[in-house]
Design a protein around this motif. Structure first.
Motif, PDB file in Angstrom:
ATOM      1  N   GLY A  25      -8.841  -6.185  10.640  1.00 28.19           N
ATOM      2  CA  GLY A  25     -10.170  -6.643  10.241  1.00 28.19           C
ATOM      3  C   GLY A  25     -10.582  -5.986   8.941  1.00 28.19           C
ATOM      4  N   ALA A  26      -9.625  -5.760   8.049  1.00 29.36           N
ATOM      5  CA  ALA A  26      -9.927  -4.969   6.847  1.00 29.36           C
ATOM      6  C   ALA A  26      -9.144  -5.482   5.643  1.00 29.36           C
ATOM      7  N   TRP A  27      -9.705  -5.244   4.465  1.00 30.18           N
ATOM      8  CA  TRP A  27      -8.955  -5.427   3.227  1.00 30.18           C
ATOM      9  C   TRP A  27      -8.113  -4.174   3.011  1.00 30.18           C
ATOM     10  N   VAL A  28      -6.848  -4.369   2.661  1.00 30.01           N
ATOM     11  CA  VAL A  28      -5.980  -3.216   2.453  1.00 30.01           C
ATOM     12  C   VAL A  28      -5.513  -3.227   0.997  1.00 30.01           C
ATOM     13  N   VAL A  29      -5.673  -2.096   0.340  1.00 33.83           N
ATOM     14  CA  VAL A  29      -5.407  -1.985  -1.095  1.00 33.83           C
ATOM     15  C   VAL A  29      -4.232  -1.039  -1.287  1.00 33.83           C
ATOM     16  N   HIS A  30      -3.194  -1.474  -2.040  1.00 38.11           N
ATOM     17  CA  HIS A  30      -1.951  -0.705  -2.084  1.00 38.11           C
ATOM     18  C   HIS A  30      -1.635  -0.007  -3.409  1.00 38.11           C
ATOM     19  N   GLY A  31      -2.039  -0.595  -4.541  1.00 37.03           N
ATOM     20  CA  GLY A  31      -1.616  -0.035  -5.832  1.00 37.03           C
ATOM     21  C   GLY A  31      -2.315   1.295  -6.146  1.00 37.03           C
ATOM     22  N   GLY A 271      -4.024   6.578   4.860  1.00 40.36           N
ATOM     23  CA  GLY A 271      -5.025   5.756   4.190  1.00 40.36           C
ATOM     24  C   GLY A 271      -6.411   6.226   4.563  1.00 40.36           C
ATOM     25  N   THR A 272      -7.391   5.852   3.763  1.00 42.70           N
ATOM     26  CA  THR A 272      -8.756   6.252   4.080  1.00 42.70           C
ATOM     27  C   THR A 272      -9.693   5.070   3.842  1.00 42.70           C
ATOM     28  N   ASP A 273     -10.762   5.011   4.627  1.00 41.69           N
ATOM     29  CA  ASP A 273     -11.599   3.809   4.643  1.00 41.69           C
ATOM     30  C   ASP A 273     -12.844   3.905   3.768  1.00 41.69           C
ATOM     31  N   ARG A 274     -13.234   2.771   3.221  1.00 35.48           N
ATOM     32  CA  ARG A 274     -14.523   2.632   2.559  1.00 35.48           C
ATOM     33  C   ARG A 274     -15.148   1.326   3.045  1.00 35.48           C
ATOM     34  N   ALA A 295      -7.961   2.178   1.620  1.00 34.36           N
ATOM     35  CA  ALA A 295      -7.246   2.623   0.417  1.00 34.36           C
ATOM     36  C   ALA A 295      -5.934   3.237   0.901  1.00 34.36           C
ATOM     37  N   MET A 296      -4.823   2.488   0.718  1.00 33.60           N
ATOM     38  CA  MET A 296      -3.531   2.897   1.281  1.00 33.60           C
ATOM     39  C   MET A 296      -2.850   3.948   0.408  1.00 33.60           C
ATOM     40  N   VAL A 297      -3.156   5.193   0.675  1.00 32.44           N
ATOM     41  CA  VAL A 297      -2.561   6.311  -0.053  1.00 32.44           C
ATOM     42  C   VAL A 297      -1.034   6.251   0.031  1.00 32.44           C
ATOM     43  N   LEU A 298      -0.569   5.897   1.214  1.00 33.28           N
ATOM     44  CA  LEU A 298       0.868   5.843   1.471  1.00 33.28           C
ATOM     45  C   LEU A 298       1.604   4.931   0.463  1.00 33.28           C
TER      46      LEU A 298
END
Ligand code: HEM
Length: 381
Positions: A25-31, A271-274, A295-298
């Protein structure tokens, strides 16, 4: 585990570097650049889940939801300035002899096969935070018990009523004990971290008793499992890369650069959420108000635009601009402490265990953005 991280890290340069993931249920950002943008732009990407999440928030009594890590500037800035005074390099430096002593004690009698989590990964971060907070020797066992009940609940998504009850009791008992500690320090200051936290700023700014208790509880939640995972991941990486282990044994000056690469390669916080405060845009994607953005730190740590051969473990990689401690206003307050803990533990393990190391037993549990190693045993051949 090494493969799991590799498979889970997505290439932020590819078309789906920013995408909506239905099960989360989230947008996941990788770069790397996009993750930095999410962590930097507080006006659009808020840490305050209770205020901005469009979905019902489970675990409303989780200390992560009300404290420092859930605030946005300017409120965050005020509190961070007050607690930041206690985490100076000098304050952390003063703790190092006690951390080294703890590691020595924990590794006494270790021989042959060794349970990395039970003997080191689990107790070291708790005892370090206990030292940071000046917990008396006769309350150490209580502190460990509170810490376990608090972190196992706050760090998970469990709705188990028994664990929730244990969490509430532990939180109340810890709060009561911390109030006693504050009273003792007010009566007899010792020049330690608690004294710094209790002191007023020259402009009169001061933490309230409640903010202090919440902050100390947050330290347990933020500083325990993540440091445990760093210790475990360091052992895993070195066991899997005997060449790196041999170089480290020959030259202990390589330890900090090795810990840094473990942080990049297998970040303990994946990852950490906003939460979006209004309509947001990222890499051409339009995101609605109230959306969770991970925010996908990995993945950012393996962005080929930033790291050459990102899937290779290269101790000493320079520069190494990983995002494992976050970025911007919420950058991890315990980053130096965690780095020192890992470095001290690695040096002690190098002394006690001749190379190569072999992992004889491993058991894992998986979470959407991280991995929990539940059991890991290291054996000297
Ligand atoms: C914040 C990672 C150890 C205390 C953070 C954040 C990350 C992180 C990624 C930022 C989260 C966000 O922006 O949403 C880690 C890792 C650790 C570690 C990977 C170990 C390897 C510690 C330790 C302590 C600590 C040992 C203290 C004893 C904190 C605090 C914050 C924080 C208080 C909140 C800072 C703020 O919101 O201003 N950590 N951490 N961490 N960490 Fe750590």
């Amino acid at each position: 585990i090494l493969d799991w991280y590799r498979e889970t890290a997505r290439d932020g340069t590819a078309g789906d570097g920013v995408r909506f993931v239905e099960p989360l249920g989230a947008w996941v950002v990788h770069g790397h650049a996009e993750v930095r943008q999410v962590l930097t732009d507080h006006s659009v990407f808020s840490s305050d889940e209770l205020r901005y999440s469009a979905r019902p928030v489970p675990h409303r009594d989780n200390p992560l939801l009300g404290g420092l890590s859930a605030m946005d500037p300017p409120r965050h800035h005020v509190l961070r300035r007050l607690v930041g005074r206690a985490f100076t390099p000098r304050a952390i430096q003063a703790l190092l002899p006690s951390i080294a002593g703890t590691v020595r004690t924990l590794l006494t009698d270790v021989d042959g096969e060794f349970d990395v989590i039970g003997r080191l990964g689990h107790p070291l971060p708790v005892r370090t935070i206990a030292a940071l907070l000046g917990v008396r020797a006769d309350r150490q066992a209580d502190f460990v018990r509170w810490s376990e009940a608090i972190t196992s609940f706050a760090g998970s998504f469990t709705e188990d009523p028994a664990r929730r009850a244990a969490f509430r009791t532990a939180r109340a008992e810890l709060g009561e004990y911390l109030r006693e500690v504050f009273a003792e320090h007010r009566a007899r200051p010792r020049g330690d971290v608690i004294d710094t936290l209790l002191a007023a700023e020259p402009d009169g700014g001061r933490l309230s008793e409640e903010e202090l208790v919440d902050f100390c509880t947050l330290l347990l939640v933020n500083g325990h499992e993540s440091t445990r995972t760093l210790l475990v991941n360091t052992v895993l990486c070195l066991a899997a890369h005997p060449g790196a282990l041999a170089r480290l044994r020959a030259d202990r000056a390589l330890v900090p650069g090795t810990v840094e690469e473990v942080l990049r390669f297998l970040p303990p916080v994946g990852g950490t959420d906003r939460f979006t405060t209004g309509p947001a845009g990222i890499a051409g994607h339009a995101i609605d108000t109230g959306r969770r953005v991970v925010a996908m730190v990995l993945s950012a740590n393996r962005d080929p635009r930033v790291f050459a051969e990102p899937h290779e473990f290269r101790p000493g990689r320079t520069p190494n601009e990983h995002l494992s401690f976050g970025h911007g206003a919420h950058f991890c307050l315990g980053a130096h402490l965690a780095r020192h803990e890992a470095a001290i533990a690695v040096r002690a393990l190098l002394d006690r265990f001749p190379a190569p190391w072999s992992v004889s037993r491993i058991m894992t549990g998986r979470t959407p953005v991280g991995i929990d190693v539940l059991d890991l045993a290291l054996a000297a051949p």
